[in-house]
Write a protein that holds these residues in place. Sequence first.
Motif, PDB file in Angstrom:
ATOM      1  N   GLU A 126      67.831   7.748  55.370  1.00 54.77           N
ATOM      2  CA  GLU A 126      68.306   8.973  54.725  1.00 54.77           C
ATOM      3  C   GLU A 126      67.149   9.761  54.140  1.00 54.77           C
ATOM      4  O   GLU A 126      67.154  11.005  54.171  1.00 54.77           O
ATOM      5  CB  GLU A 126      69.325   8.637  53.632  1.00 54.77           C
ATOM      6  N   ASP A 175      66.339  13.565  55.213  1.00 56.10           N
ATOM      7  CA  ASP A 175      66.289  14.629  54.207  1.00 56.10           C
ATOM      8  C   ASP A 175      64.883  15.148  53.973  1.00 56.10           C
ATOM      9  O   ASP A 175      64.692  16.089  53.188  1.00 56.10           O
ATOM     10  CB  ASP A 175      66.859  14.128  52.878  1.00 56.10           C
ATOM     11  N   TRP A 182      65.185   8.681  41.791  1.00 55.94           N
ATOM     12  CA  TRP A 182      65.147   9.980  42.462  1.00 55.94           C
ATOM     13  C   TRP A 182      64.424  10.966  41.566  1.00 55.94           C
ATOM     14  O   TRP A 182      64.688  11.034  40.361  1.00 55.94           O
ATOM     15  CB  TRP A 182      66.560  10.483  42.762  1.00 55.94           C
ATOM     16  N   ASP A 232      70.470  16.230  41.409  1.00 53.11           N
ATOM     17  CA  ASP A 232      71.234  16.479  42.633  1.00 53.11           C
ATOM     18  C   ASP A 232      71.944  15.170  42.995  1.00 53.11           C
ATOM     19  O   ASP A 232      71.390  14.306  43.668  1.00 53.11           O
ATOM     20  CB  ASP A 232      70.275  16.914  43.746  1.00 53.11           C
ATOM     21  N   GLN A 268      72.296  14.127  46.896  1.00 51.73           N
ATOM     22  CA  GLN A 268      71.109  13.549  47.523  1.00 51.73           C
ATOM     23  C   GLN A 268      70.754  12.210  46.898  1.00 51.73           C
ATOM     24  O   GLN A 268      70.390  11.271  47.607  1.00 51.73           O
ATOM     25  CB  GLN A 268      69.913  14.499  47.414  1.00 51.73           C
ATOM     26  N   ARG A 289      72.679   9.541  48.472  1.00 50.48           N
ATOM     27  CA  ARG A 289      72.303   9.281  49.861  1.00 50.48           C
ATOM     28  C   ARG A 289      71.058   8.406  49.947  1.00 50.48           C
ATOM     29  O   ARG A 289      70.986   7.515  50.800  1.00 50.48           O
ATOM     30  CB  ARG A 289      72.067  10.591  50.612  1.00 50.48           C
TER      31      ARG A 289
END
Length: 266
Positions: free
Chosen positions: A87, A91, A106, A190, A193, A196
């Motif tokens: 992923e 992305d 993240w 986010d 995302q 993911r």
Amino acid sequence: PPRPPTKFPCADGSALAAICKPCSHRLLLHWLDLTLPTPADNLALDEALLRHAEAHGGAVLRCWEAPRPFVVVGLGNALAREVNLPECTADGVPVLRRCTGGGAVWQGPGCLNYALVLPLAFAAELATVRGANEFILRRTATALAAALEEPIELAGDTDLTWRGRKFSGNAQRRSRTHLLFHGTLLLAADWAQLERVLPAPSRAPAYRADRTHRDFLTNLPLPRTTVKQALAHAWQANKALPTWPQAETAQLAETRYCQADWTGRR
């Protein structure tokens, strides 16, 4: 057994001043609000600030926020276990490894980072990992609770929570005379995302109680300028850092944080 969350109620100015009073060692703590262009540069600067302080003394509080998303894993994380690598590739999200422990994070717009470099002699609590966690997070939590006008809790070993959900994770690295204590503050993450690219972590504190990312994490509803001001006030970082270790940052970025063997070491 897991420790119960420590609650830091919203405080008025006098309460904040009391908890953030100077320690027995007088110290000029500089302020650095600086985001560099790449993920590797930003991770390298945190470590370079620690190395510079070890060699030359001093203390600094830095804030930064990545302009584009990336994922950073802890020093001991197994990459394939903690990150959804397909992923990330789909992305276009780079994956890097930092010099401190903790889990995968993240990064991106809406995730404010801070890095605090202190001499271990600044306070007796800094002599141990647990003591440093509690001492530093206590100040941070009290400052943010005052700005938010709602309680903030310290949960697990290094998390800060609001209304039972995590908005900040933290980690430290210790040298002979100084420590680097850095963390993230989720303000506008986010979630799509994040879900993911990050699977459920292999290790989690008991208070997570098997919750999904979206049920466990939250954004702190404060403007980034307010958060920065609260942190600067809590640590009395009132004077801008006149220079920062550019050469050492560039060297660390090139020889460590940009290297596939560093990122993929586990």
